[in-house]
Write a protein that holds these residues in place. Structure first.
Motif: not given
Length: 84
Positions: A3-4, A7, A11
């Motif tokens: 998930s990091q 993300h 971004s």
């Protein structure tokens, strides 16, 4: 961790997208919509092949397409902080 990473990618890609003009986005979308066309996505990533007149003209069209995109020179220089 996934998930990091996701993300971070969202971004970063969002930041790249925000810096593209509407004309550039339209040209890129057209390249994806007709992937096997003269400046289509599949054609753009293909090998130039032997130095024949047809191949040279094809490569010239590809280069003209890339120049027409008018991508900012520092498009990839700004990156969000990596996830910690």
């Amino acid at each position: 961790m996934r998930s990091q990473r996701q993300h971070y990618l969202e971004s970063w890609l969002g930041g790249v997208q925000d810096r593209l003009s509407t004309d550039t986005v339209a040209l890129l979308e057209a390249s994806i919509a007709d992937p096997d066309g003269q400046t289509g996505f599949n054609t753009m990533k293909g090998d130039a092949g032997q130095a024949t007149l047809d191949n040279i003209l094809g490569m010239t069209a590809k280069l003209a397409f890339i120049q027409k995109l008018a991508l900012p020179r520092n498009l990839l220089s700004r990156r969000p902080a990596r996830p910690g």
